[in-house]
Design an enzyme around this catalytic site. Structure first.
Site, PDB file in Angstrom:
ATOM      1  N   TRP A  77       9.272 -86.596  13.030  1.00 51.21           N
ATOM      2  CA  TRP A  77       8.012 -87.101  13.551  1.00 51.21           C
ATOM      3  C   TRP A  77       6.996 -87.298  12.420  1.00 51.21           C
ATOM      4  CZ3 TRP A  77       7.946 -89.071  18.363  1.00 51.21           C
ATOM      5  CH2 TRP A  77       8.912 -88.631  19.278  1.00 51.21           C
ATOM      6  N   SER A  78       5.788 -86.760  12.566  1.00 51.60           N
ATOM      7  CA  SER A  78       4.709 -87.103  11.631  1.00 51.60           C
ATOM      8  C   SER A  78       4.813 -86.432  10.270  1.00 51.60           C
ATOM      9  CB  SER A  78       3.349 -86.800  12.257  1.00 51.60           C
ATOM     10  OG  SER A  78       3.062 -87.730  13.269  1.00 51.60           O
ATOM     11  N   THR A  79       5.754 -85.551  10.075  1.00 50.07           N
ATOM     12  CA  THR A  79       6.013 -85.079   8.721  1.00 50.07           C
ATOM     13  C   THR A  79       6.384 -86.273   7.835  1.00 50.07           C
ATOM     14  OG1 THR A  79       6.669 -82.909   9.544  1.00 50.07           O
ATOM     15  CG2 THR A  79       7.410 -83.473   7.340  1.00 50.07           C
ATOM     16  N   LYS A  81       4.688 -88.933   7.657  1.00 49.78           N
ATOM     17  CA  LYS A  81       3.479 -89.563   7.128  1.00 49.78           C
ATOM     18  C   LYS A  81       3.202 -89.174   5.678  1.00 49.78           C
ATOM     19  CE  LYS A  81       0.881 -90.259  11.457  1.00 49.78           C
ATOM     20  NZ  LYS A  81       1.851 -89.808  12.466  1.00 49.78           N
ATOM     21  N   TYR A 167      -6.952 -89.197  14.533  1.00 51.18           N
ATOM     22  CA  TYR A 167      -5.554 -89.195  14.115  1.00 51.18           C
ATOM     23  C   TYR A 167      -4.841 -90.479  14.530  1.00 51.18           C
ATOM     24  CZ  TYR A 167      -0.871 -87.290  13.337  1.00 51.18           C
ATOM     25  OH  TYR A 167       0.403 -87.074  12.892  1.00 51.18           O
TER      26      TYR A 167
END
Length: 394
Positions: A77-79, A81, A167
């Site tokens: 997921w957002s790791t 980014k 976010y």
């Protein structure tokens, strides 16, 4: 329907290695299985480039038919980014990207809707006002790079850019990623592979090649909210939060699908091992070096953690009553210690629990990945237990 009973099965045998000095990390990792309902997971810790913890265990699927192996990968997921931000910082370091230049100077269509002067740094720091689209975005169109980037280019910001953070849960990858594509002619996944993960042998991809599907862990959706279910939770959100987090609504079912894995989603569909996450965030922890390789200059690595202003995030505010502060593609640990006791440490969490951490002052980088998702966007208790154990051992 009654809430399923928590798993009471014994903690699985762990594999890998752990320096005796960091035995508390192994204990915390094992405790996650015993008391925090971990299904399958891995954690890697590096200190000044030396791997001191590299552990994995549990199950790669909900049915418990596949063991979590050394090379099991999972959607983080957002790791993702922080990894996409690393690509942008590499371009800036090479003089190809000016973080203070208008986005429209690289992506002319972006100048619509009053965004002609919006600088690149606002994209990296969730301050662009483009946290989500106002019109419904079906999944098929969300997976279409050209469609989604064109809609973002045409839309107006939700708030005055630069004044607040909100976010950009899914739009971040398209926004930063399209700037990367306009400069290099390559989508972020290809750029990452060609310039960083391929040369360094790091097991991380944006999306997942079909040939690698057999070693991917199955994500298991978090338990629903207690009071009234997901619909009741959505009803309490502000419109901008709904746009950011539920347009389109995605979860484990979507992330396990071939369509998700085949798409280019640089905000949310990075796949890798904990080892890979620690190596990539290790570039920031190592002041530009990872695994003996110079990836960024020291000044570029330091620029990545320049705070862009603390505030109560317009999207995450319901879950974080306190103020948070984003740097340039990474979140600062701050006074609440999301990434350990150093307020200038940085990192990024992924929906459900995963995490990458970088602390240049202590030389620590950490990667934590798992497949049983928790209900939190950030600061999952399993992650926090591991971070506390790392810093307790230093």
């Amino acid at each position: 329907m009654p809430e399923p009973e928590p798993d009471r099965s014994p903690a699985p045998a762990l594999e890998g290695h752990c320096d005796p000095r960091f035995a508390a990390v192994r204990d915390a990792f094992e405790a996650n299985f015993r008391t925090r309902e971990e299904l399958g997971a891995a954690v890697t810790v590096q200190v000044h480039g030396e791997t001191v913890v590299d552990l994995w265990g549990g199950w790669a699927d909900a049915a418990r038919t596949r063991r979590w192996e050394r090379d099991t990968v999972v959607n983080v997921w957002s790791t993702t980014k922080g990894v996409t931000a690393l690509c942008a910082h590499l371009l800036a370091d090479r003089g190809l990207l000016d973080l203070d230049a208008p986005v429209a100077s690289y992506w002319p269509e972006f100048g619509a809707g009053g965004k002609e002067a919006l600088p690149v740094r606002h994209l990296l720091s969730h301050r662009a006002g483009l946290a989500g689209l106002r019109e419904p975005l079906p999944l098929a169109e969300f997976y279409d790079w050209e469609v989604t980037t064109a809609r973002l280019a045409a839309t107006e910001p939700w708030w005055e850019p630069g004044t607040r953070s909100g976010y950009h849960a899914m739009t971040y990858g398209f926004l930063v990623g399209e700037v990367i594509r306009r400069i290099t002619g390559r989508l972020p996944g290809a750029f990452l592979h060609d310039e960083i993960t391929g040369p360094l042998g790091i097991d991380f991809t944006i999306g997942l090649p079909e040939k690698e599907a057999d070693r991917a862990a199955e994500l298991v959706h978090p338990r629903p909210p207690q009071a009234g279910g997901q619909e009741a939770a959505f009803a309490q959100w502000e419109p901008v939060a709904l746009a950011a987090l539920a347009n389109p609504p995605v979860g484990a079912a979507q992330a396990n699908s071939p369509e998700w894995r085949a798409a280019e989603l640089p905000a949310a569909n990075g796949h890798g091992t904990a080892r890979a996450v620690a190596q990539l965030y290790g570039v920031f922890a190592g002041r530009g070096r990872s695994g003996g390789h110079r990836v960024l200059s020291e000044s570029a690595a330091e620029r990545a953690r320049e705070g862009q202003g603390a505030c109560r995030d317009l999207v995450l505010g319901a879950g974080h009553g306190h103020e948070t502060e984003c740097a340039l593609g990474l979140w600062l640990s701050g006074p609440h210690g999301s990434y350990g006791p150093n307020p200038r440490a940085v990192g990024h969490d992924g929906f459900g629990g995963s995490c990458g951490l970088a602390d240049p002052e202590s030389g620590v980088s950490l990667g934590y990945v798992m497949n049983r998702m928790g209900p939190n966007i950030a600061d999952d208790p399993r992650k926090m237990a591991l971070i506390d154990a790392v810093y307790g051992a230093l």
